[in-house]
Design a protein around this motif. Sequence first.
Motif, PDB file in Angstrom:
ATOM      1  N   GLY A   1      54.140  37.790  56.566  1.00 20.46           N
ATOM      2  CA  GLY A   1      52.785  37.731  56.030  1.00 20.46           C
ATOM      3  C   GLY A   1      51.743  37.449  57.083  1.00 20.46           C
ATOM      4  O   GLY A   1      50.684  38.091  57.110  1.00 20.46           O
ATOM      5  N   VAL A   2      52.000  36.483  57.981  1.00 25.59           N
ATOM      6  CA  VAL A   2      51.021  36.147  59.010  1.00 25.59           C
ATOM      7  C   VAL A   2      50.841  37.303  59.985  1.00 25.59           C
ATOM      8  O   VAL A   2      49.722  37.627  60.388  1.00 25.59           O
ATOM      9  CB  VAL A   2      51.439  34.863  59.746  1.00 25.59           C
ATOM     10  N   ALA A   3      51.946  37.958  60.366  1.00 28.98           N
ATOM     11  CA  ALA A   3      51.844  39.111  61.265  1.00 28.98           C
ATOM     12  C   ALA A   3      51.028  40.227  60.617  1.00 28.98           C
ATOM     13  O   ALA A   3      50.231  40.900  61.281  1.00 28.98           O
ATOM     14  CB  ALA A   3      53.230  39.617  61.640  1.00 28.98           C
ATOM     15  N   ALA A   4      51.208  40.429  59.321  1.00 33.43           N
ATOM     16  CA  ALA A   4      50.428  41.457  58.620  1.00 33.43           C
ATOM     17  C   ALA A   4      48.950  41.100  58.590  1.00 33.43           C
ATOM     18  O   ALA A   4      48.079  41.969  58.768  1.00 33.43           O
ATOM     19  CB  ALA A   4      50.969  41.639  57.197  1.00 33.43           C
ATOM     20  N   LEU A   5      48.635  39.813  58.373  1.00 33.53           N
ATOM     21  CA  LEU A   5      47.237  39.385  58.387  1.00 33.53           C
ATOM     22  C   LEU A   5      46.602  39.651  59.748  1.00 33.53           C
ATOM     23  O   LEU A   5      45.445  40.075  59.841  1.00 33.53           O
ATOM     24  CB  LEU A   5      47.143  37.892  58.065  1.00 33.53           C
ATOM     25  N   ASN A   6      47.363  39.432  60.815  1.00 38.07           N
ATOM     26  CA  ASN A   6      46.816  39.581  62.166  1.00 38.07           C
ATOM     27  C   ASN A   6      46.458  41.022  62.501  1.00 38.07           C
ATOM     28  O   ASN A   6      45.618  41.268  63.368  1.00 38.07           O
ATOM     29  CB  ASN A   6      47.813  39.044  63.191  1.00 38.07           C
ATOM     30  N   VAL A   7      47.101  41.985  61.854  1.00 39.04           N
ATOM     31  CA  VAL A   7      46.814  43.397  62.155  1.00 39.04           C
ATOM     32  C   VAL A   7      46.115  44.098  60.995  1.00 39.04           C
ATOM     33  O   VAL A   7      45.935  45.315  61.012  1.00 39.04           O
ATOM     34  CB  VAL A   7      48.099  44.160  62.539  1.00 39.04           C
ATOM     35  N   GLY A   8      45.700  43.335  59.988  1.00 38.04           N
ATOM     36  CA  GLY A   8      44.959  43.928  58.881  1.00 38.04           C
ATOM     37  C   GLY A   8      45.782  44.867  58.036  1.00 38.04           C
ATOM     38  O   GLY A   8      45.269  45.870  57.526  1.00 38.04           O
ATOM     39  N   GLY A   9      47.062  44.564  57.863  1.00 38.09           N
ATOM     40  CA  GLY A   9      47.928  45.428  57.069  1.00 38.09           C
ATOM     41  C   GLY A   9      48.617  44.678  55.951  1.00 38.09           C
ATOM     42  O   GLY A   9      48.187  43.603  55.538  1.00 38.09           O
ATOM     43  N   GLN A  10      49.708  45.250  55.455  1.00 36.46           N
ATOM     44  CA  GLN A  10      50.533  44.634  54.428  1.00 36.46           C
ATOM     45  C   GLN A  10      51.894  44.311  55.021  1.00 36.46           C
ATOM     46  O   GLN A  10      52.280  44.857  56.062  1.00 36.46           O
ATOM     47  CB  GLN A  10      50.752  45.599  53.250  1.00 36.46           C
ATOM     48  N   THR A  11      52.624  43.448  54.331  1.00 39.10           N
ATOM     49  CA  THR A  11      54.015  43.278  54.743  1.00 39.10           C
ATOM     50  C   THR A  11      54.779  44.551  54.381  1.00 39.10           C
ATOM     51  O   THR A  11      54.394  45.298  53.467  1.00 39.10           O
ATOM     52  CB  THR A  11      54.684  42.093  54.038  1.00 39.10           C
ATOM     53  N   ILE A  12      55.856  44.788  55.103  1.00 40.11           N
ATOM     54  CA  ILE A  12      56.679  45.966  54.835  1.00 40.11           C
ATOM     55  C   ILE A  12      57.186  45.948  53.407  1.00 40.11           C
ATOM     56  O   ILE A  12      57.144  46.963  52.700  1.00 40.11           O
ATOM     57  CB  ILE A  12      57.851  46.029  55.829  1.00 40.11           C
ATOM     58  N   HIS A  13      57.659  44.794  52.967  1.00 37.96           N
ATOM     59  CA  HIS A  13      58.200  44.697  51.608  1.00 37.96           C
ATOM     60  C   HIS A  13      57.141  44.971  50.553  1.00 37.96           C
ATOM     61  O   HIS A  13      57.411  45.614  49.540  1.00 37.96           O
ATOM     62  CB  HIS A  13      58.805  43.301  51.382  1.00 37.96           C
ATOM     63  N   SER A  14      55.923  44.489  50.794  1.00 39.77           N
ATOM     64  CA  SER A  14      54.854  44.700  49.827  1.00 39.77           C
ATOM     65  C   SER A  14      54.413  46.163  49.793  1.00 39.77           C
ATOM     66  O   SER A  14      54.225  46.739  48.720  1.00 39.77           O
ATOM     67  CB  SER A  14      53.665  43.801  50.177  1.00 39.77           C
ATOM     68  N   LEU A  15      54.242  46.753  50.953  1.00 38.77           N
ATOM     69  CA  LEU A  15      53.767  48.138  51.015  1.00 38.77           C
ATOM     70  C   LEU A  15      54.752  49.098  50.373  1.00 38.77           C
ATOM     71  O   LEU A  15      54.359  49.995  49.610  1.00 38.77           O
ATOM     72  CB  LEU A  15      53.529  48.536  52.472  1.00 38.77           C
ATOM     73  N   LEU A  16      56.044  48.919  50.662  1.00 38.64           N
ATOM     74  CA  LEU A  16      57.057  49.865  50.195  1.00 38.64           C
ATOM     75  C   LEU A  16      57.793  49.390  48.951  1.00 38.64           C
ATOM     76  O   LEU A  16      58.688  50.081  48.461  1.00 38.64           O
ATOM     77  CB  LEU A  16      58.074  50.129  51.317  1.00 38.64           C
ATOM     78  N   ARG A  17      57.413  48.200  48.437  1.00 37.25           N
ATOM     79  CA  ARG A  17      58.052  47.591  47.257  1.00 37.25           C
ATOM     80  C   ARG A  17      59.568  47.494  47.443  1.00 37.25           C
ATOM     81  O   ARG A  17      60.352  47.870  46.554  1.00 37.25           O
ATOM     82  CB  ARG A  17      57.743  48.393  45.998  1.00 37.25           C
ATOM     83  N   LEU A  18      59.978  47.002  48.579  1.00 36.44           N
ATOM     84  CA  LEU A  18      61.400  46.857  48.871  1.00 36.44           C
ATOM     85  C   LEU A  18      61.904  45.513  48.377  1.00 36.44           C
ATOM     86  O   LEU A  18      61.178  44.513  48.424  1.00 36.44           O
ATOM     87  CB  LEU A  18      61.650  46.984  50.380  1.00 36.44           C
ATOM     88  N   PRO A  19      63.157  45.440  47.924  1.00 37.30           N
ATOM     89  CA  PRO A  19      63.698  44.151  47.461  1.00 37.30           C
ATOM     90  C   PRO A  19      63.854  43.185  48.624  1.00 37.30           C
ATOM     91  O   PRO A  19      64.128  43.580  49.760  1.00 37.30           O
ATOM     92  CB  PRO A  19      65.057  44.537  46.871  1.00 37.30           C
ATOM     93  N   VAL A  20      63.671  41.901  48.342  1.00 34.28           N
ATOM     94  CA  VAL A  20      63.842  40.863  49.355  1.00 34.28           C
ATOM     95  C   VAL A  20      65.333  40.632  49.562  1.00 34.28           C
ATOM     96  O   VAL A  20      66.116  40.679  48.622  1.00 34.28           O
ATOM     97  CB  VAL A  20      63.140  39.559  48.920  1.00 34.28           C
ATOM     98  N   GLY A  21      65.736  40.385  50.800  1.00 32.12           N
ATOM     99  CA  GLY A  21      67.147  40.216  51.114  1.00 32.12           C
ATOM    100  C   GLY A  21      67.760  41.542  51.508  1.00 32.12           C
ATOM    101  O   GLY A  21      67.058  42.514  51.829  1.00 32.12           O
ATOM    102  N   LEU A  22      69.067  41.587  51.495  1.00 32.90           N
ATOM    103  CA  LEU A  22      69.749  42.821  51.865  1.00 32.90           C
ATOM    104  C   LEU A  22      69.394  43.953  50.903  1.00 32.90           C
ATOM    105  O   LEU A  22      69.347  43.756  49.689  1.00 32.90           O
ATOM    106  CB  LEU A  22      71.266  42.607  51.869  1.00 32.90           C
ATOM    107  N   ILE A  23      69.141  45.113  51.474  1.00 35.82           N
ATOM    108  CA  ILE A  23      68.755  46.275  50.659  1.00 35.82           C
ATOM    109  C   ILE A  23      69.964  47.170  50.415  1.00 35.82           C
ATOM    110  O   ILE A  23      70.284  47.515  49.286  1.00 35.82           O
ATOM    111  CB  ILE A  23      67.626  47.060  51.342  1.00 35.82           C
ATOM    112  N   GLY A  24      70.660  47.540  51.500  1.00 36.13           N
ATOM    113  CA  GLY A  24      71.856  48.376  51.365  1.00 36.13           C
ATOM    114  C   GLY A  24      71.587  49.617  50.544  1.00 36.13           C
ATOM    115  O   GLY A  24      70.593  50.326  50.755  1.00 36.13           O
ATOM    116  N   ASN A  25      72.437  49.871  49.567  1.00 38.05           N
ATOM    117  CA  ASN A  25      72.272  51.034  48.685  1.00 38.05           C
ATOM    118  C   ASN A  25      71.701  50.648  47.326  1.00 38.05           C
ATOM    119  O   ASN A  25      71.808  51.419  46.375  1.00 38.05           O
ATOM    120  CB  ASN A  25      73.628  51.727  48.492  1.00 38.05           C
TER     121      ASN A  25
END
Length: 431
Positions: free
Chosen positions: A60-84
């Motif tokens: 979250g802090v890294a995303a704030l520093n570059v004016g973007g979103q977190t990867i998980h938020s942007l792509l709606r990816l599950p938290v933790g292992l993604i796998g299949n």
Amino acid sequence: MNAALEVALTPAQQAVIDAVGGDDVTPLLVTGRAGTGKSTVLHRIVAAEQRKVAVAAPTGVAALNVGGQTIHSLLRLPVGLIGNSRLYQDRELRRLLQAVDVLIVDEISMVSADLMDGVDRALREARGRSDPFGGVQLVLFGDPFQLAPVPGGAEERAWYATMYRSLWFFDAHVWDRIGLRTLHLDLIHRQQDEEFRRLLTAVRHGAVTREMAQRLNDVGARPVPAEAPLTLATRNDAVAAINRQALAALPGEEATAVAEVDGDFGGRTFPADEQLRLKAGAHVMMLRNDSEGRWVNGSMGVVSKLARGRLSVEIDGVAHDVEPVTWERHRYSVSPDAKELTREVVAQFRQLPVRLGWAVTIHKAQGATLDAARIDLGQRAFSPGQTYVALSRLTTLDGLYLTRPLIPGDVIVDQDVRRWVEERRRAAASP
């Protein structure tokens, strides 16, 4: 205006911008040692690129520093292992990801192999395309010699041992299907002294000789001046104790600046203290570049006046009034006809851009430029790149103070990073 947009670019930095705008859409990794201007190039690409660009980061802090979103938020990816595991993509998300032409990911070294493959799969599924990343051009920024992905528990580590060569992004399976171009930024802006640059390069690559270690330790062993510089420590509890004790020792009344938080920050990943406790005489570190150029991220100062909500900080002998600034959390959205990709502000955090500056963790000093620092590695450094990150915050060797001599175990370079660098070197040298 963003100061990064006013800086004259080096040839290597311009080459990155030219590569992003060129015909070759092979994913691009922009890397380089600390202080080579990776953030400057990132902001310049976002400002200049005519296509639809989205920016993301692993935290979250890294995303704030570059004016973007977190990867998980942007792509709606599950938290933790993604796998299949199944990815849930509604119509709105698919339309958004179908509109993206370029995806920039900052702090890529903190992205795991599993998350990298998750990015690939999310883009392919949303865009209905089988080619890697669904045809989106990927631009990655980061330095594997500085920040590493954070491993999970024993079960997660066991899963990685079975599924991947390592935890690192560069061992994701997607790279078996597409190349990864690497461009190095090699001109160091932070340090001008050639001896210090040479020493830092040795620490970065784990090639510190006995003579080099002796040189660093001799310099670092000097008595700390009466006006002690910032301490960079490995542990949060050590930092909190130093700041708490130093603040309590000051005379006068303590004041608390409470941040204004508007919207959902997705937890408590704030870029500054929600409750900032200060006194006149408190040492502070600035957290943002000043729009008027009076200080930069990492500048050190002393609170000279604190009254009725007004803060004045003395930096290099000059007192400056410091006003609250606003950090914004963004979310991307797309127009109904999918022709426009826009960033909308979904949350704001307004606070004085300072934190107590007697001590800060090495991790939170990432990106800061310091004239002097007292480096406390505890019993020993415990993560790859930690000592390099700490030392490379300094502009000169003369600003180095060590709480104890460096030992060989403090200079840790991840073996998978060594292996990857060697593989890239051999590939580049082959006809």
